[in-house]
Design a protein around this motif. Structure first.
Motif, mmCIF file in Angstrom:
data_model
loop_
_atom_site.group_PDB
_atom_site.id
_atom_site.type_symbol
_atom_site.label_atom_id
_atom_site.label_comp_id
_atom_site.label_asym_id
_atom_site.label_seq_id
_atom_site.Cartn_x
_atom_site.Cartn_y
_atom_site.Cartn_z
ATOM 1 N N ASP A 172 0.827 -1.214 0.000
ATOM 2 C CA ASP A 172 0.000 0.000 0.000
ATOM 3 C C ASP A 172 0.860 1.261 0.000
ATOM 4 O O ASP A 172 0.467 2.289 -0.552
ATOM 5 C CB ASP A 172 -0.963 -0.019 1.194
ATOM 6 N N ASP A 173 2.040 1.171 0.603
ATOM 7 C CA ASP A 173 2.945 2.323 0.569
ATOM 8 C C ASP A 173 3.460 2.594 -0.850
ATOM 9 O O ASP A 173 3.637 3.750 -1.234
ATOM 10 C CB ASP A 173 4.129 2.118 1.530
ATOM 11 N N ILE A 174 3.684 1.535 -1.613
ATOM 12 C CA ILE A 174 4.104 1.738 -3.014
ATOM 13 C C ILE A 174 3.041 2.569 -3.729
ATOM 14 O O ILE A 174 3.324 3.511 -4.465
ATOM 15 C CB ILE A 174 4.315 0.387 -3.734
ATOM 16 N N LYS A 175 1.793 2.201 -3.476
ATOM 17 C CA LYS A 175 0.661 2.920 -4.065
ATOM 18 C C LYS A 175 0.681 4.396 -3.648
ATOM 19 O O LYS A 175 0.540 5.287 -4.484
ATOM 20 C CB LYS A 175 -0.609 2.254 -3.508
ATOM 21 N N ILE A 176 0.870 4.639 -2.358
ATOM 22 C CA ILE A 176 0.867 6.013 -1.854
ATOM 23 C C ILE A 176 2.028 6.808 -2.460
ATOM 24 O O ILE A 176 1.873 7.945 -2.896
ATOM 25 C CB ILE A 176 0.941 6.035 -0.308
ATOM 26 N N PHE A 177 3.195 6.181 -2.504
ATOM 27 C CA PHE A 177 4.357 6.872 -3.083
ATOM 28 C C PHE A 177 4.156 7.144 -4.578
ATOM 29 O O PHE A 177 4.549 8.196 -5.076
ATOM 30 C CB PHE A 177 5.633 6.059 -2.860
ATOM 31 N N ALA A 178 3.544 6.184 -5.259
ATOM 32 C CA ALA A 178 3.269 6.404 -6.686
ATOM 33 C C ALA A 178 2.360 7.619 -6.858
ATOM 34 O O ALA A 178 2.551 8.426 -7.766
ATOM 35 C CB ALA A 178 2.642 5.163 -7.296
ATOM 36 N N ASN A 179 1.396 7.779 -5.973
ATOM 37 C CA ASN A 179 0.520 8.954 -6.029
ATOM 38 C C ASN A 179 1.271 10.249 -5.740
ATOM 39 O O ASN A 179 0.749 11.334 -5.939
ATOM 40 C CB ASN A 179 -0.636 8.804 -5.032
ATOM 41 N N ASN A 180 2.471 10.111 -5.202
ATOM 42 C CA ASN A 180 3.304 11.284 -4.937
ATOM 43 C C ASN A 180 4.427 11.415 -5.970
ATOM 44 O O ASN A 180 5.526 11.852 -5.641
ATOM 45 C CB ASN A 180 3.893 11.205 -3.525
ATOM 46 N N ASN A 181 4.149 10.965 -7.174
ATOM 47 C CA ASN A 181 5.086 11.117 -8.316
ATOM 48 C C ASN A 181 6.365 10.311 -8.197
ATOM 49 O O ASN A 181 7.378 10.665 -8.788
ATOM 50 C CB ASN A 181 5.504 12.587 -8.525
ATOM 51 N N MET A 182 6.367 9.258 -7.383
ATOM 52 C CA MET A 182 7.595 8.489 -7.218
ATOM 53 C C MET A 182 7.972 7.790 -8.527
ATOM 54 O O MET A 182 7.119 7.223 -9.190
ATOM 55 C CB MET A 182 7.345 7.456 -6.127
ATOM 56 N N VAL A 183 9.256 7.868 -8.909
ATOM 57 C CA VAL A 183 9.687 7.231 -10.163
ATOM 58 C C VAL A 183 10.669 6.077 -9.947
ATOM 59 O O VAL A 183 11.050 5.395 -10.895
ATOM 60 C CB VAL A 183 10.319 8.252 -11.133
ATOM 61 N N GLY A 184 11.092 5.889 -8.694
ATOM 62 C CA GLY A 184 12.014 4.792 -8.423
ATOM 63 C C GLY A 184 11.771 4.235 -7.035
ATOM 64 O O GLY A 184 11.385 4.997 -6.137
ATOM 65 N N THR A 185 11.924 2.937 -6.864
ATOM 66 C CA THR A 185 11.720 2.333 -5.544
ATOM 67 C C THR A 185 12.744 1.243 -5.288
ATOM 68 O O THR A 185 12.908 0.328 -6.086
ATOM 69 C CB THR A 185 10.305 1.718 -5.421
ATOM 70 N N PHE A 186 13.427 1.368 -4.170
ATOM 71 C CA PHE A 186 14.305 0.312 -3.689
ATOM 72 C C PHE A 186 13.677 -0.226 -2.416
ATOM 73 O O PHE A 186 13.553 0.494 -1.429
ATOM 74 C CB PHE A 186 15.703 0.877 -3.397
ATOM 75 N N LEU A 187 13.216 -1.476 -2.459
ATOM 76 C CA LEU A 187 12.637 -2.086 -1.263
ATOM 77 C C LEU A 187 13.738 -2.905 -0.602
ATOM 78 O O LEU A 187 14.135 -3.950 -1.117
ATOM 79 C CB LEU A 187 11.471 -3.009 -1.634
ATOM 80 N N GLN A 188 14.247 -2.406 0.495
ATOM 81 C CA GLN A 188 15.357 -3.123 1.142
ATOM 82 C C GLN A 188 14.814 -4.337 1.890
ATOM 83 O O GLN A 188 14.517 -4.301 3.070
ATOM 84 C CB GLN A 188 16.146 -2.209 2.078
ATOM 85 N N GLY A 189 14.690 -5.433 1.148
ATOM 86 C CA GLY A 189 14.140 -6.666 1.703
ATOM 87 C C GLY A 189 15.223 -7.622 2.143
ATOM 88 O O GLY A 189 16.366 -7.226 2.367
ATOM 89 N N ASP A 190 14.872 -8.904 2.240
ATOM 90 C CA ASP A 190 15.810 -9.914 2.734
ATOM 91 C C ASP A 190 16.655 -10.453 1.577
ATOM 92 O O ASP A 190 16.303 -11.421 0.919
ATOM 93 C CB ASP A 190 15.041 -11.045 3.419
ATOM 94 N N TYR A 191 17.791 -9.803 1.389
ATOM 95 C CA TYR A 191 18.736 -10.163 0.332
ATOM 96 C C TYR A 191 19.546 -11.395 0.731
ATOM 97 O O TYR A 191 20.196 -12.003 -0.087
ATOM 98 C CB TYR A 191 19.657 -8.955 0.155
ATOM 99 N N TRP A 192 19.489 -11.772 2.006
ATOM 100 C CA TRP A 192 20.426 -12.757 2.544
ATOM 101 C C TRP A 192 19.873 -14.180 2.559
ATOM 102 O O TRP A 192 20.633 -15.134 2.575
ATOM 103 C CB TRP A 192 20.853 -12.346 3.961
ATOM 104 N N ASN A 193 18.558 -14.321 2.633
ATOM 105 C CA ASN A 193 17.958 -15.657 2.722
ATOM 106 C C ASN A 193 17.091 -15.949 1.507
ATOM 107 O O ASN A 193 16.351 -15.086 1.039
ATOM 108 C CB ASN A 193 17.090 -15.765 3.976
ATOM 109 N N LYS A 194 17.157 -17.210 1.080
ATOM 110 C CA LYS A 194 16.418 -17.596 -0.110
ATOM 111 C C LYS A 194 14.903 -17.659 0.131
ATOM 112 O O LYS A 194 14.119 -17.209 -0.682
ATOM 113 C CB LYS A 194 16.915 -18.971 -0.535
ATOM 114 N N ASP A 195 14.510 -18.251 1.241
ATOM 115 C CA ASP A 195 13.097 -18.592 1.389
ATOM 116 C C ASP A 195 12.363 -17.961 2.568
ATOM 117 O O ASP A 195 11.176 -17.708 2.477
ATOM 118 C CB ASP A 195 12.960 -20.119 1.588
ATOM 119 N N ILE A 196 13.084 -17.791 3.669
ATOM 120 C CA ILE A 196 12.398 -17.605 4.944
ATOM 121 C C ILE A 196 11.488 -16.367 4.947
ATOM 122 O O ILE A 196 11.731 -15.411 4.226
ATOM 123 C CB ILE A 196 13.457 -17.552 6.080
#
Ligand SMILES: [Zn+2]
Length: 752
Positions: free
Chosen positions: A399-423
């Motif tokens: 939902d935040d992606i949606k809100i940011f898109a409504n604020n003219n956002m043109v790029g998004t880096f979602l700092q997720g779990d880069y370290w684990n494959k599945d968990i």
């Protein structure tokens, strides 16, 4: 009359249906010789999936085939001739799908657009689903009818990066293209559409203005703090942004680096990762006159960007609005070619950005929005201190992606779990995030439900229930990305959750589904075992699960995590036995060296925190694990005196789970002087760092002087401290030439 009219309408409808649809068979893919590598890949991907779907033998030719239904691929001259679409209408990564009665076009903005058009066509028109690397649903169909018509779409968010293992780290190029991800870390080759590389990535001031190179000759180029200009240690300061000489030198260095990296499209010119901005007379005067620190930063980066533009007119210059520059400038406005990367907050990550809790940040967004069309959002979305336990915030992320898109956002880096494959539902997070980044008008709940249903199949009802139970348990709680445990879960919650897992496992028919369910069950078991024995017994007593032998469980877990690439514990920490010992999941007997002050108190009232549980920063250079027969467990940590860093961190989660909250703390240490200058000075620093409350909260620190450092192991009283499940005990080096090294054997906590 009425009857005649009805017949007439029916004829019109059937004629119009006939005219509007095309029978999709006798297919031929046309990929002309001027197609770029990504378009050639797109043709091959289309061939692969259409063959599976239609069972036809489909070939790729470079010109059209007579008596076939030709599908033109790519933004080639041929495509331009056969279609009357103005491809300049498409923005970056935009796609065009055109279905005519006698041919079709799948094309898009170069480089990746055509690949995306192919996947969009397969998904939208032929009902293919690319849920995960190991979960694709490709229907087989004969007699396919498609409606004639055109479809074009350009994503608003041109930079899309959900930072997860399976879509970024392990470089499955086809899956990356299916997910339409294209960020810096994805490292996508041209054949798969390429990605957006940010030269330097972030915090680049020190890269272009290295204090090791420049400080000695130009101390005035670096920040003045407390009236002094000192050599920045570990890059912990900023350059002096009003110093024109420094700026000229930095520009020179940036231009040189761009020249060495000719594919650069975006260059990062951004503040270092600390709050030590310059407080010299000129910088202070600038801020006073123009507004705030962001005014100073943007003014500086504007000037740098002007210099870059003169040489490289198409390069975008990125800077961070981070920490002390999140609040937008008051009077200075960013240049058109600046990309502003706004960095989110660490707290309340399960609460949408338009909630009053985030008011300050939301105000910053709307203010930045008014002054630039180039906003980029860096969102912290996973638990960077304990990645293995449930962390239910995906709906908020979407939902935040949606809100940011409504604020003219043109790029998004979602700092997720880069370290684990599945968990922690990684596959669900990748797919739903990717869908939302491509099209922010989608519905978050529907996306999560669709994924869970398809991915967990016969067990999906239970898995949906489990995920929403996790969400409910944090409903009124501020979930932080520094969450050490699932502290809102009560025994009755675990009883409910284990019941649901039992049902999900019982319902699962295939090994694939059983395995998918068990990955998430392990995560809940880890969370459960971080509670006290008393707490656990309340759950065991219901019979919902068998009593877990922590030692065996920890060994099995570690083995599984190693084999499946799920060994990430935290942002910079790998899961190891030390973690399980430190948290009390794996129990080791106390050493035989019982401290004098513990001899007359009950055994459960003192806790021995061994060096084996420590996480080390700079292992092998700044801190060493060594065998030492004099240490209580035969092992110790050795810290040379010449560094200055928090090199030893020991989690207090295990102790806090056992009810050690108000404690007297002792350390067992020894050291060796070098006597270089004959001074006294500091020999070590130590204390409690609280992840949730901030450094040293409720603890404070203890410093030993050189004279206080014993030459043989001694238990030294540090002080009375409050600790929580998110506290760490730390040791730091003194950076003292008169200390050769000190050694840490253990830390002892005594309950008060
Ligand atoms: Zn300054």
């Amino acid at each position: 009359m009425l009857k005649i009219l009805f017949t007439f309408i029916a004829i019109i409808i059937s004629v119009s249906c006939f005219a509007q649809s095309v029978t999709f068979k006798n297919l031929n893919i046309v990929c002309p010789s001027d197609a770029i590598p990504a378009e050639v890949t797109a043709a091959k991907e289309l061939q692969k999936y259409l063959t599976k779907i239609t069972k036809e033998n489909i070939v790729i030719t470079d010109t059209k085939k007579d008596q076939a239904y030709n599908i033109y691929i790519g933004l080639t001259d041929t495509t331009n001739k056969v279609s009357n679409f103005n491809f300049n209408e498409l923005k970056k990564d935009g796609i065009y799908i055109s279905i005519k009665p006698d041919f079709m076009v799948l094309a898009g903005n170069r480089k990746a657009g055509t690949l995306y058009a192919v996947y969009e066509f397969l998904e939208k028109y032929l009902n293919c689903k690319f849920y995960a690397v190991d979960e694709e649903i490709i229907p087989t169909k004969t007699n396919i009818k498609l409606s004639v018509g055109d479809y074009s779409y350009s994503p608003q968010i041109f930079y899309r990066e959900p930072w997860y293992y399976k879509v970024v780290r392990n470089r499955n190029n086809d899956f990356q293209a299916k997910m339409r991800v294209n960020g810096h870390f994805a490292d996508i080759p041209d054949e798969w559409g390429s990605s957006n590389y940010l030269l330097g990535w972030c915090h680049t001031f020190s890269l272009y203005m290295n204090p090791d190179v420049y400080f000695d000759s130009h101390p005035d180029w670096f920040a003045e703090r407390d009236g002094k200009r000192e050599k920045p240690f570990l890059l912990r300061e900023q350059p002096c942004l009003t110093n024109k000489e420094m700026q000229a030198e930095m520009i020179k260095n940036i231009l040189k680096t761009i020249k060495e990296n000719p594919n650069t499209t975006v260059v990062s010119v951004s503040q270092n990762d600390n709050n030590n901005y310059c407080t010299c007379k000129n910088c202070t005067a600038f801020v006073k006159e123009h507004g705030n620190q962001a005014d100073l930063l943007i003014n500086y980066v504007n000037e740098v960007a002007d210099a870059i533009t003169k040489v490289y007119p198409n390069i975008i210059v990125e800077t961070l609005a981070y920490s002390y520059t999140v609040e937008p400038p008051k009077t200075i406005r960013p240049n058109k070619n600046l990309l502003i990367r706004l960095c989110s907050e660490f707290d309340n990550v399960n609460t949408n950005i338009n909630d009053p809790k985030h008011k300050k940040f939301a105000d910053s967004i709307s203010a930045w929005k008014k002054m630039t069309n180039n906003l980029y959002h860096w969102d912290y979305i996973c638990n960077i201190t304990q990645l293995q336990i449930p962390f239910p915030n995906q709906k908020t992320v979407l939902d935040d992606i949606k809100i940011f898109a409504n604020n003219n956002m043109v790029g998004t880096f979602l700092q997720g779990d880069y370290w684990n494959k599945d968990i922690s539902f990684a596959d669900m997070r990748i797919w739903t995030s990717s869908k939302m980044l491509w099209n922010p008008t989608l519905n978050s709940s529907a996306l999560i439900k669709e994924f869970m249903t398809a991915y967990y199949k016969e067990s999906s009802t239970y898995m949906i229930d489990i995920y929403s139970t996790y969400e409910d348990l944090y409903k009124n709680y501020d979930l932080s990305i520094l969450q050490m445990s699932n502290n809102t879960f009560k025994p009755e919650d675990y009883i409910k959750l284990f019941r649901l897992f039992n049902a999900a496992q019982k319902t699962a028919k295939s090994d694939v589904i059983k395995n998918r369910v068990s990955i998430e069950r392990r995560s809940l078991e880890m969370s459960f075992l971080l509670n006290s024995a008393k707490f656990q017994n309340k759950v065991y007593s219901t019979g919902v699960i068998k009593k877990i032998d922590g030692n065996q469980w920890a060994e099995d877990y570690l083995k599984w995590a190693k084999e499946t690439s799920n060994l990430g514990l935290a942002e910079v920490k790998t899961l190891d036995m030390g973690y399980f010992i430190g948290t009390g999941i794996y129990k080791i007997p106390k050493s035989k060296k019982i401290p004098e002050f513990c001899k007359n108190i009950p055994d459960e009232n003192w806790f021995e925190l061994q060096d084996v549980t420590a996480s080390l920063a700079g292992e092998g250079t700044e801190v060493f694990r060594i065998d030492d027969p004099d240490a209580s467990d035969g092992k110790a940590l050795k810290m040379p005196g010449k560094f200055l860093n928090w090199s030893i961190q020991m989690s207090l989660l295990g102790a806090a789970s056992l009810g050690f909250n108000d404690v007297d703390v002792y350390i067992t240490v020894k050291g060796k002087k070098s006597g270089t200058t004959g001074g006294n000075g500091t020999s070590l620093g130590c204390g409690v760092h609280d992840q949730e409350g901030g450094p040293l909260s409720g603890g404070g620190q203890k410093i030993l002087t050189l004279d206080e450092m014993p030459t043989e192991y001694k238990d030294i009283y540090v002080g009375r401290m409050k600790i929580t499940k998110s506290s760490y005990f730390w040791f730091s080096h003194p950076n003292n030439p008169d200390l050769d090294y000190f050694m840490v054997d253990r830390v002892i906590l005594v309950k008060k």
